[in-house]
Structure formats: C-alpha cells, structure tokens
Motif scaffolding. Structure first.
Motif, PDB file in Angstrom:
ATOM      1  N   THR B 108       0.831  -1.210   0.000  1.00 57.00           N
ATOM      2  CA  THR B 108       0.000   0.000   0.000  1.00 57.00           C
ATOM      3  C   THR B 108       0.864   1.257   0.000  1.00 57.00           C
ATOM      4  O   THR B 108       0.486   2.264  -0.589  1.00 57.00           O
ATOM      5  N   LEU B 109       2.036   1.208   0.645  1.00 62.31           N
ATOM      6  CA  LEU B 109       2.906   2.379   0.693  1.00 62.31           C
ATOM      7  C   LEU B 109       3.565   2.621  -0.662  1.00 62.31           C
ATOM      8  O   LEU B 109       3.625   3.751  -1.152  1.00 62.31           O
ATOM      9  N   ILE B 110       4.066   1.549  -1.278  1.00 64.10           N
ATOM     10  CA  ILE B 110       4.782   1.692  -2.545  1.00 64.10           C
ATOM     11  C   ILE B 110       3.837   2.210  -3.640  1.00 64.10           C
ATOM     12  O   ILE B 110       4.228   3.016  -4.487  1.00 64.10           O
ATOM     13  N   GLU B 111       2.589   1.769  -3.578  1.00 70.26           N
ATOM     14  CA  GLU B 111       1.588   2.222  -4.563  1.00 70.26           C
ATOM     15  C   GLU B 111       1.480   3.741  -4.638  1.00 70.26           C
ATOM     16  O   GLU B 111       1.198   4.309  -5.697  1.00 70.26           O
ATOM     17  N   THR B 112       1.677   4.415  -3.488  1.00 64.44           N
ATOM     18  CA  THR B 112       1.462   5.866  -3.466  1.00 64.44           C
ATOM     19  C   THR B 112       2.698   6.646  -3.901  1.00 64.44           C
ATOM     20  O   THR B 112       2.649   7.861  -3.998  1.00 64.44           O
ATOM     21  N   MET B 113       3.831   5.957  -4.126  1.00 62.97           N
ATOM     22  CA  MET B 113       5.066   6.678  -4.415  1.00 62.97           C
ATOM     23  C   MET B 113       5.351   6.677  -5.912  1.00 62.97           C
ATOM     24  O   MET B 113       5.132   5.675  -6.592  1.00 62.97           O
ATOM     25  N   ASP B 114       5.879   7.809  -6.420  1.00 64.21           N
ATOM     26  CA  ASP B 114       6.250   7.810  -7.834  1.00 64.21           C
ATOM     27  C   ASP B 114       7.696   7.345  -7.984  1.00 64.21           C
ATOM     28  O   ASP B 114       8.385   7.081  -7.004  1.00 64.21           O
ATOM     29  N   LEU B 133      13.586  -5.660  -1.122  1.00 62.73           N
ATOM     30  CA  LEU B 133      12.457  -4.847  -1.584  1.00 62.73           C
ATOM     31  C   LEU B 133      12.115  -5.100  -3.054  1.00 62.73           C
ATOM     32  O   LEU B 133      10.996  -4.828  -3.497  1.00 62.73           O
ATOM     33  N   ALA B 134      13.092  -5.624  -3.812  1.00 62.08           N
ATOM     34  CA  ALA B 134      12.965  -5.624  -5.272  1.00 62.08           C
ATOM     35  C   ALA B 134      11.666  -6.266  -5.773  1.00 62.08           C
ATOM     36  O   ALA B 134      11.054  -5.765  -6.725  1.00 62.08           O
ATOM     37  N   ASP B 135      11.231  -7.349  -5.117  1.00 66.66           N
ATOM     38  CA  ASP B 135      10.019  -8.032  -5.573  1.00 66.66           C
ATOM     39  C   ASP B 135       8.803  -7.120  -5.562  1.00 66.66           C
ATOM     40  O   ASP B 135       7.880  -7.293  -6.353  1.00 66.66           O
ATOM     41  N   ASP B 136       8.785  -6.167  -4.631  1.00 64.57           N
ATOM     42  CA  ASP B 136       7.613  -5.305  -4.486  1.00 64.57           C
ATOM     43  C   ASP B 136       7.726  -4.016  -5.299  1.00 64.57           C
ATOM     44  O   ASP B 136       6.766  -3.256  -5.385  1.00 64.57           O
ATOM     45  N   LEU B 137       8.912  -3.752  -5.868  1.00 62.02           N
ATOM     46  CA  LEU B 137       9.112  -2.501  -6.596  1.00 62.02           C
ATOM     47  C   LEU B 137       8.776  -2.679  -8.084  1.00 62.02           C
ATOM     48  O   LEU B 137       8.925  -3.775  -8.627  1.00 62.02           O
ATOM     49  N   PRO B 138       8.354  -1.592  -8.751  1.00 61.25           N
ATOM     50  CA  PRO B 138       8.163  -1.669 -10.208  1.00 61.25           C
ATOM     51  C   PRO B 138       9.502  -2.021 -10.879  1.00 61.25           C
ATOM     52  O   PRO B 138      10.562  -1.579 -10.416  1.00 61.25           O
ATOM     53  N   ASN B 139       9.453  -2.800 -11.960  1.00 65.58           N
ATOM     54  CA  ASN B 139      10.690  -3.239 -12.627  1.00 65.58           C
ATOM     55  C   ASN B 139      11.577  -2.072 -13.029  1.00 65.58           C
ATOM     56  O   ASN B 139      12.795  -2.129 -12.920  1.00 65.58           O
ATOM     57  N   GLN B 140      10.940  -0.985 -13.496  1.00 64.63           N
ATOM     58  CA  GLN B 140      11.690   0.171 -13.957  1.00 64.63           C
ATOM     59  C   GLN B 140      12.549   0.754 -12.832  1.00 64.63           C
ATOM     60  O   GLN B 140      13.698   1.139 -13.038  1.00 64.63           O
ATOM     61  N   VAL B 141      11.966   0.777 -11.617  1.00 65.06           N
ATOM     62  CA  VAL B 141      12.692   1.317 -10.465  1.00 65.06           C
ATOM     63  C   VAL B 141      13.885   0.428 -10.124  1.00 65.06           C
ATOM     64  O   VAL B 141      14.992   0.918  -9.888  1.00 65.06           O
ATOM     65  N   VAL B 142      13.672  -0.892 -10.126  1.00 63.67           N
ATOM     66  CA  VAL B 142      14.778  -1.808  -9.825  1.00 63.67           C
ATOM     67  C   VAL B 142      15.885  -1.615 -10.846  1.00 63.67           C
ATOM     68  O   VAL B 142      17.072  -1.509 -10.506  1.00 63.67           O
ATOM     69  N   TYR B 143      15.485  -1.518 -12.108  1.00 61.45           N
ATOM     70  CA  TYR B 143      16.457  -1.357 -13.195  1.00 61.45           C
ATOM     71  C   TYR B 143      17.304  -0.106 -12.996  1.00 61.45           C
ATOM     72  O   TYR B 143      18.528  -0.144 -13.046  1.00 61.45           O
ATOM     73  N   GLU B 144      16.630   1.011 -12.714  1.00 66.68           N
ATOM     74  CA  GLU B 144      17.378   2.270 -12.559  1.00 66.68           C
ATOM     75  C   GLU B 144      18.198   2.289 -11.271  1.00 66.68           C
ATOM     76  O   GLU B 144      19.288   2.857 -11.241  1.00 66.68           O
ATOM     77  N   ALA B 145      17.660   1.675 -10.209  1.00 61.86           N
ATOM     78  CA  ALA B 145      18.418   1.626  -8.953  1.00 61.86           C
ATOM     79  C   ALA B 145      19.695   0.818  -9.152  1.00 61.86           C
ATOM     80  O   ALA B 145      20.750   1.154  -8.609  1.00 61.86           O
ATOM     81  N   LEU B 146      19.616  -0.256  -9.939  1.00 63.49           N
ATOM     82  CA  LEU B 146      20.801  -1.085 -10.176  1.00 63.49           C
ATOM     83  C   LEU B 146      21.837  -0.354 -11.028  1.00 63.49           C
ATOM     84  O   LEU B 146      23.036  -0.537 -10.857  1.00 63.49           O
ATOM     85  N   LYS B 147      21.339   0.499 -11.935  1.00 63.34           N
ATOM     86  CA  LYS B 147      22.258   1.219 -12.821  1.00 63.34           C
ATOM     87  C   LYS B 147      23.244   2.073 -12.039  1.00 63.34           C
ATOM     88  O   LYS B 147      24.380   2.270 -12.457  1.00 63.34           O
ATOM     89  N   THR B 148      22.790   2.622 -10.891  1.00 63.34           N
ATOM     90  CA  THR B 148      23.660   3.516 -10.126  1.00 63.34           C
ATOM     91  C   THR B 148      24.661   2.748  -9.267  1.00 63.34           C
ATOM     92  O   THR B 148      25.526   3.349  -8.642  1.00 63.34           O
TER      93      THR B 148
END
Lengths: 481, 481
Positions: B108-114, B133-148
């Motif tokens: 419910t918390l992740i849903e409200t975050m951009d 956390l990765a399972d609950d995050l949108p794929n795009q976010v995981v992808y960009e977080a890994l890039k850094t």
C-alpha cells in the motif's frame, strides 16, 4: 550447514544435518542398553562385551555434542532411556544441559541426581544461571552451592531470584565490562587485554561514573575504528536502550527486535548499572511467547514432556477439556430447547453444525489477527470502532457468499426453499456475531489487564456454537413450523 | 525502559513506554488533518493555521521516531491516515521503513510513491536490502536503482534475488570484514582502524585464504584480549557454524538459537566466503515461523493488514472457510444418514455436539504437542509407536473420566441409562480416534515431506467431527432403537 570441529591439529568437519542421525544412533544404543539399566545406573561392572562396546560408543557420540544438542536428545528419549543416557553424559556439561532442557524434562533429570552430582553440575555456572535453576533444585543444594560463592555472587543470585520469570531481572546476567568516560580508547584497549576472555555477546562496553551510574555505552564497533587518543566520552553513544529489572521480558524482547540489539544494560531507579541482558535470552523469550500462545490456543497449559507419564499428561490437559465440556454442554442445552422443532424437521439436526462451524472458524480468524496486532503494539484502543466496521463488512460478504452456496445446497438436498433461506440468514447472522465478539473479546481482555491470547479461542467458539444453534434453530422454529 | 537520545550537546531521555502515547498522538493529528488530505498530498499551501501547526507537530514527532517505530505507526493506521502520515515522514528514512513494515502494508505504501520517490528511498540501502524490496518494486525502479550501483553490488543484488524467501541466500548480507590467517592481531587492529565504521553486528572477522576460501573466524572477543604479536591463525576458531545460500532459513535460525550465534558466514560449495547472516534476520525468521503456524491454524493464509479493504480480507480468508465448509458438510451428511434415529430419539441431536467437540479439543492438544516437538527436532520417526501408546493411554483415562461425567449427566437429564452408557462409550471411542489420528497425521505429513503444521488442525477436526457423529449415532442406533 556444517560445523568444523577442531581436535588437536586435525580439523574434522561435522555436518549440522547429522544431528538427526546422531539422535537415531543414540536411540538405538540406548534401547540395546536398556536391559543393563540397573548395572549402568549403579556403575556396576558389565559382563557383556557388546554392551561395554555400546557404552563406549554412546559416550563418545554424547561427548561430541553441544550441550544444546544433548538437551534435544534427552527431550526426544522415553523416560527410561533418557535416564540411562543422562547417566552417561559428560558430567562437566550437566549444568549447561539442565539450562537448555524444558522445565518438564528438567524435573525428571534432577530427580535422578543426588546432592553431590547436583552440586558438581552447578559448580561452574554463572550467578544468573544458578538463579535460573534454583527453583527446580532442592533447597539444600541451593544453600550449599551459594556457600561456595563469594558475597557479591550470592547477592546476584538472590537478586535474580527475587524477580518473576517474566521480568527482565530474572533474565539479566552480571558478567559485564564497564569503564569510565574520561579515559582514552587506547587505555580501554589495554584494559581489555588484561581479561582472560570477555563475556559472551560483548558488543558494547558500559560507561559509568564513580558511582556506577550509567553514562553511555561504547560499542566495540566504534572502539575498533576510533582514534586511540580519543576520549571515550567523545566516542560513546548516549542514546542507549536501557531496561529496569522489573520491566516485562516480552516488551524487552520486542525492543531488542525493533532496535536490532545484541546486549542492553539493566539499571536501577537511580540509573545505577546492575546487569545486562543479551539477545540469546531474548530469542528464547520470543520463542516461548509465541509458543505459549499456540499451546494455550490448543488447550495445553504448558509445554509438555513428549514422554510424560500418562497421568502427568492428563493433568496438563484436563482444565481445557473441562472448560470445553462445559461450553459444549451449554450448546447442547440450547439444542435441547428446540427438540420440538427438530422432531418435526429432522433435517435441522444435520444442518446446524454447519452454521456453528463456519462461525467458529471465522471468529478465530478475526481474533487471531487482532491478538497478533496487539502483541506487536499495532492496535490502540481508539481503533476498536473502525476495526469492528471492517470485520462486520467482511462477515457480511462471507455470509452472503457462503450462506448462498449452502442455502442452495440445502434447498436442493431437502427440496425446501424455506430451509435454504433460513440457512442463508443463519449463516450470515452467526458470522456477524463472530465478527463482533471476535473484536470485542480481545479488546475487553486487554482493557481488563488480561492476556488477550489466553482462552480467547475457547471463548469465541463457545459463543459461535451456542449462538449458531440458537440463531439457526430459532429462525427455523419461527419461519418453518 | 528508556532510550537516551542525543541532540547536539543535550541528552534528552525518551521513554520506550512513550511509544504507545506517541502513536495515540499521531493518530489524533492524522485524523484532524484528514480534511486537508488532498492539499497535503499534492504539497499545496494550506490556509488553515491550526492545520499548519498540526503538520509541524506531526512531522516533529515522526522525525524523532526510529524507522521501526514509524513502521509500527503506519501498520496501526487506517489506510487514508496512513498515506497522509507516510507523505510527511522523513524521506531519507523511507527505505528503512519499507524494510520494516509487513508485506501487505508495504504494497500500500509503494503504490502511493512515484518513481523518483522510490529511487530516492532505495538509494542508501545495502545490496541485500535492495534485493529484499525488489520483488515489491516496479521493474523500472529496480532497473534504474541497479544502474547507479557498481558491478559487484549488482551481482550481489542479483545473487540475493535468485533465492527463495525461505532460503539463507535471500537473507544474507554482503557487508563483512575478512582478513588473512598469517598476519598478527596488531595488524588486524590497525587494518580495522582504517574503516569509517564496521558493519552492524560485527562480532567476528572472517579469516580467508587468497582464494577467499573460509579458513576460520576471529571473534572480536578473542581479538581484544589476544597478545598483539600473536598470529591470527593461532587465535582464530576453526569450529565454525557455516551455512550455504540454499540452506533452509528456519533451520539456520534454529542453529543460531541453539549455538547462541550473532553472525555466521555463508559459503558456496567450494567453501568460498560469499556473505554472512546476522541474528536480527534470524529473530525475524523465528517470529514469522511461529506466527505463520498460528495464523495457519486459525485459517488465515498470511499476515493481514489490519485495515485492509474488506475484499482483500475476504480473499485472504476464503480458502480456509471453504475447506471448513466442505468438512462441515461431510459431517452434516453423516448426521443426515441417521435422521431416522434422531426422529425417534431427539435427545441424540442435542448430545452429539458434545462427543464431536471433546474429540476435536483433545485431538488438537495431541497434534499441537507433536507439531511443536517436530519443529524443535525432538521427534524422530522411530518413536511413533511409543507416542501412540502414550496418547492412547491419555485418551482412555480422559474418555472414562469425562465420559462418565457426561454419561451421568445425560442419564439424569433424559432419564435413560441407555443414553448414558452410549455417551460413555462414544466419548471414549472418539477420544481414542482423536489420539490415533492426532499422532498419525503429523508423522505422515512429515514423511510425505509436507509442513506438519499446515492444515493439520482442520484435518483432525474434520475426522473427530464426522467420526464423533458416526460413532455416537451409530452406537445409539444399534443399542437404543
């Protein structure tokens, strides 16, 4: 998973998964040695060569095991074999093993030991460990064991014994390292080097003033990276989770969980440092707390020795069976009041357990969720109304859904739309009753200062059974007769 | 219980028992701010002076709380208030809070975050935390977080994500300090001083060779008291409990409990050191394991958000309700088969729930005790016979005892010695059935490789209900008609 076990220069690898097979092996040996029970327990010489070899093998397996594993082996053995193995276990580890076994098994072990054996077993224990065993030991043994300790230790044992098992004071230990704030880290490192060994789980050193008042803590992690010339007072943390001996152990365990602690200081009302608690004790508290809830919900008063004599088991279980019989009798009288209706429509007798059953199941779902939330501190009194609204909503949906399913089945089965409709209505009403009572019971218990887990499952089942029979048979009497 | 909280030079004391009152305060503020929900969540300026003051107060309370406490606050709030408080919480702690809340609330918390908010929240997390956390995050976010992240960290995140939640690999972290065996303790101490800080829970340093193969561990407790000129290889312990990433997390937690560990190394099949696990993760495993058993026994599939929307709750609970309805229907059909007998002696309808109830209660006592013993590794296959004998003994005593009580009551109530005798016989037989099935169900499940806790309570109740009705009504039909 594996342990490496050092023996002289050789490093042999012991697989952790070997424990079950070691247990099997000990079971087999103990069973074969059972005929020689009398000789072994009186330390008489054995004639039988095979038995002698078995004893040697059994002792060598036992001596390789960690005291916690010996405890597991003893728990898993029937009483006669247990006594035999206990007699052959390494006596120098006896005290450690006694600390690890459950209360029920501890009693059976202590019963077989004479005064000298008991005194030898507790000789090497720390003050807090002796205090933990003291309740189960004969008074004479406690008295003599205390005589050999110095005055400080005697005071510690007596302090620890003066608290309830559920209080921090009963779980604290007294082995701790404390320093002053106005020395350098270099001095601390030199001071530590004078110890033969540091207490288990030492992750921080306690900083006190001349009156032993706690000033802060110096985490070892910080000490190791600090500049050696830095003063302790500039490195130490003053944000310290601290406990009082009269604090509730379960709340302390939650604080350990929440703040990821390994050790924490225990102070008296003047903030004087008197002991510390460690994560290993807190893990036991968490395990016991959740297990006690589970055992209570199933109607066992306390942890039971798997191989307790029949009458001991009967004693441990009788109370909940008696309570269960009383509530069942009450439900039976509700049905008795409607015998006239049942005589006219016998189908009612077959359908009524369905109404009672779904109410009990659903009520237990609600109550378990709430008890859990309360245990985790997530539920405050002000939310009862909102929770009730939600649970009533869930009950309505489930009632209409499953009520309709069962209503249809009953209609088809008994070829009577009336029975079907009564079924829908009774199931929905009993689910609403279950939701309401499921919210109110734990909240009321908490307000009355009682443990909301204890007996709440029995209570809700009593309400949904009697209530379910009353609602179903009542509706049927009004609308079908 | 109290925390000291350092702010600049002042040391203010925060009482741990204040948490409930902080929660109350946040609840009150959140409720008052609810009308301004739209403005606050879009960061629009507020006109209302009181609301502005409330926001300042709310934020200052929130900022003083530990992330674990913020998580508790969020769990305890209804969804709308939760979103409001979440929006005002310290964004730099968002990642930590997401790690602490339950899965249901995390969603419910992740849903409200951009995307930007999520990326900021996970920025400071370690590789293992990001993986969690990765399972609950949108794929795009995981992808960009890994890039850094650098290549090593990316590999760590991917390694951790490749294991099941129930495996050690999913819980291990990669922050560890390792050294060689052929250096002196003095060199180790100097090496450690070069770190800004040591990883949490560092109670031992891992000793590896040039190929990162684990040689042993150097407990900090030993390092601190060792002679500085001594070589690590002479001080280190080679008796090391070590885990593989594919090991079962519950078994690892039991090893931590048994051997009082704080951290332990994780190695691959070549004994190469790849990570470590820490006691705080294991405490969570123990808590979740015992809670899962409790939730399953009560018929909840998983931990439920206290304020989940009604339909989410219905989904979490429907399966066990459906199973319960099926078994209740089966029991109902057993009764249906004896409708003829009930029509002749209506008293049978009132008495039959007593027979079924005591069987269920007693069977649950047996099964809970056995499931617990199995979870603790105290029960091996060879003991089934002996256990069965004991449980049958307990059932016989209880059957004769409580059966006689209820038999007498029924005799007096219905003025029929026949009903009394049938009652004694039926209760005793149903208790014997409960004991037998109560031993056999968990042992069979274990042999079949299934979790003995899961559903065993439902299963035994199904047997004792249908069995109890069959035995009682069957005996009554034979002897009373």
């Amino acid at each position: 998973m594996s342990i490496e076990h050092e023996q002289q220069d050789k490093t042999t690898e012991v697989n952790l998964e070997r424990l079950p097979s070691d247990i099997e092996r000990i079971h087999g040996l103990a069973e074969r040695l059972l005929p020689f029970h009398a000789e072994i327990s009186s330390d008489l010489p054995l004639e039988d060569e095979q038995a002698k070899a078995d004893i040697v093998e059994l002792m060598s397996v036992l001596h390789e095991l960690h005291p916690a594993d010996v405890a597991t082996v003893l728990e898993s053995l029937p009483q006669k074999e247990r006594m035999l193995v206990w007699h052959l276990a390494a006596p120098e580890e006896d005290g450690e093993v006694l600390l690890e076994v459950s209360d029920a098994v501890r009693e059976t072990l202590i019963e077989t030991m004479d005064k000298e054996e008991l005194l030898a077993a507790v000789e090497d224990l720390d003050a807090d460990e002796l205090a933990e065993l003291a309740d189960d030991l004969p008074n004479q043994v406690v008295y003599e064991a205390l005589k050999t300790r110095d005055e400080e230790e005697r005071a510690q044992v007596q302090a620890a014994m003066s608290y309830e098992d559920s209080q921090v004071g009963a779980l604290m230990d007294f082995e701790l390292v404390s320093i002053r704030a106005d020395v350098t880290c270099e001095v601390v490192l030199r001071y530590l080097r004078r110890f033969d060994s540091l207490p288990d789980h030492t992750d921080k050193i306690f900083v006190v003033d001349d009156n032993e008042i706690l000033q802060g803590v110096l985490p070892i992690r910080k000490l190791l990276v600090a500049d050696p010339d830095e003063l302790v007072e500039n490195v130490m943390a003053t944000e310290v989770v601290r406990f009082r001996p009269e604090d509730d152990a379960e709340e302390a365990a939650q604080a350990f969980e929440r703040y990821d602690l390994v050790t924490a200081p225990v102070v008296d009302e003047t903030q004087k440092l008197i002991g510390r608690i460690t994560i290993d004790e807190m893990v036991d508290v968490i395990r016991e707390e959740t297990e006690a809830d589970m055992l209570n919900m199933a109607g066992l008063q306390e942890e039971e020795d798997l191989f307790a004599p029949v009458l001991d088991s009967v004693k441990n279980r009788w109370m909940w069976l008696a309570i269960n019989l009383c509530t069942a009798f009450l439900a039976s009288r509700v049905i008795g009041a409607f015998e006239g209706s049942i005589a006219k429509i016998v189908a009612l007798a077959a359908l009524m357990p369905i109404v009672a059953g779904i109410g009990g199941n659903s009520g237990n779902q609600t109550i378990t969720m709430i008890v859990r939330a309360m245990a985790m501190g997530q539920l405050s009194g002000g939310q009862a109304g909102r929770l009730l609204k939600k649970e009533v909503g869930v009950a309505l949906v489930n009632g209409v859904l499953w009520g309709s399913v069962m209503g249809m089945v009953s209609w088809l089965l008994y070829d009577s739309p009336g029975i079907g409709l009564v079924m829908v209505a009774a199931m929905t009403l009993n689910l609403l009753l279950a939701a309401t009572v499921g919210v109110l019971i734990p909240i009321t218990m908490e307000k009355a200062g009682r443990d909301p887990a204890l007996g709440s499952s029995v209570l809700i089942t009593a309400v949904t059974d009697s209530g379910g029979f009353l609602i179903f048979l009542g509706l049927a009497t009004i609308f079908l007769l």
